[in-house]
Design an enzyme around this catalytic site. Structure first.
Site, PDB file in Angstrom:
ATOM      1  CG  ASN A   1       4.560  -1.593   5.020  1.00 25.09           C
ATOM      2  OD1 ASN A   1       5.663  -1.841   5.493  1.00 25.09           O
ATOM      3  ND2 ASN A   1       3.645  -2.514   4.896  1.00 25.09           N
TER       4      ASN A   1
ATOM      5  CG  ASP B   1      -4.883   4.987   2.934  1.00 18.39           C
ATOM      6  OD1 ASP B   1      -4.930   4.615   4.129  1.00 18.39           O
ATOM      7  OD2 ASP B   1      -3.849   5.419   2.386  1.00 18.39           O
TER       8      ASP B   1
ATOM      9  CB  CYS C   1      -0.980  -0.008   1.170  1.00 21.16           C
ATOM     10  SG  CYS C   1      -0.258   0.201   2.813  1.00 21.16           S
TER      11      CYS C   1
ATOM     12  CB  CYS D   1      -3.430   1.745   7.032  1.00 18.62           C
ATOM     13  SG  CYS D   1      -3.231   3.285   7.949  1.00 18.62           S
ATOM     14  NE  ARG D   2      -4.661   1.350   1.721  1.00 15.54           N
ATOM     15  CZ  ARG D   2      -4.577   1.942   0.538  1.00 15.54           C
ATOM     16  NH1 ARG D   2      -5.541   1.758  -0.352  1.00 15.54           N
ATOM     17  NH2 ARG D   2      -3.547   2.705   0.229  1.00 15.54           N
ATOM     18  CB  SER D   3       0.368  -3.386   2.865  1.00 14.72           C
ATOM     19  OG  SER D   3       1.189  -2.442   3.493  1.00 14.72           O
TER      20      SER D   3
END
Length: 153
Positions: free
Chosen positions: A11, A123, A8, A13-15
């Site tokens: 690196n 995000d 993401c 939050c999402r990933s």
């Protein structure tokens, strides 16, 4: 062996949410030894920073261990090191293509491409909605496991 890198923007939050959730899922399924799972960023903005508190909190609510992660940026060598390089949105894919160059082995994709509703995962850094992000990532990870032949669910 399945080598998966989630990517993401920052690196944090999402990933990492996808990384730790998929690690948890394959551990529960009893096939963790068949996976190498990591995450990284396309940008340098968060390098060295830990997982966002919202991500950590959401994973803890689900009983998912979130380790001592520190954000890192992808590098060209990651293309050969992983079987799949999975971005969270179209902007991630564009940046991945810029860093990796061509994709001759067709390794670059988005996580929701493994679901019946391909698209971007918003995000939560901007939306503040870690619940929606978690649900999208869960759906994507389930779809990924189906695509890899690990589950039929």
């Amino acid at each position: 062996m399945h080598r998966i890198l989630f990517i993401c923007h920052g690196n944090i939050c999402r990933s990492p949410m996808a990384e730790y959730l998929l690690r948890h899922m394959v551990k529960v399924l009893g096939c963790a030894e068949s996976f190498v799972i990591d995450s990284a960023a396309t940008s340098t903005e968060e390098i060295g920073n830990p997982v966002h508190p919202g991500t950590r909190s959401k994973l803890q609510q689900q009983g998912v261990y979130c380790g001592a992660h520190r954000a890192r940026q992808i590098c060209p060598a990651d293309y050969e090191a992983y079987d799949l390089l999975i971005g969270m949105d179209a902007a991630n894919l564009r940046n991945m293509q810029r860093i990796f160059g061509k994709d001759p082995k067709t390794k670059l994709c988005r996580l929701l491409d493994f679901t019946a509703r391909p698209g971007d995962i918003a995000d939560p850094w901007y939306t503040g909605d870690f619940e929606e992000t978690y649900e999208d990532i869960l759906a994507g990870c389930r779809g990924l496991l189906r695509a890899l032949g690990i589950t039929k669910e």
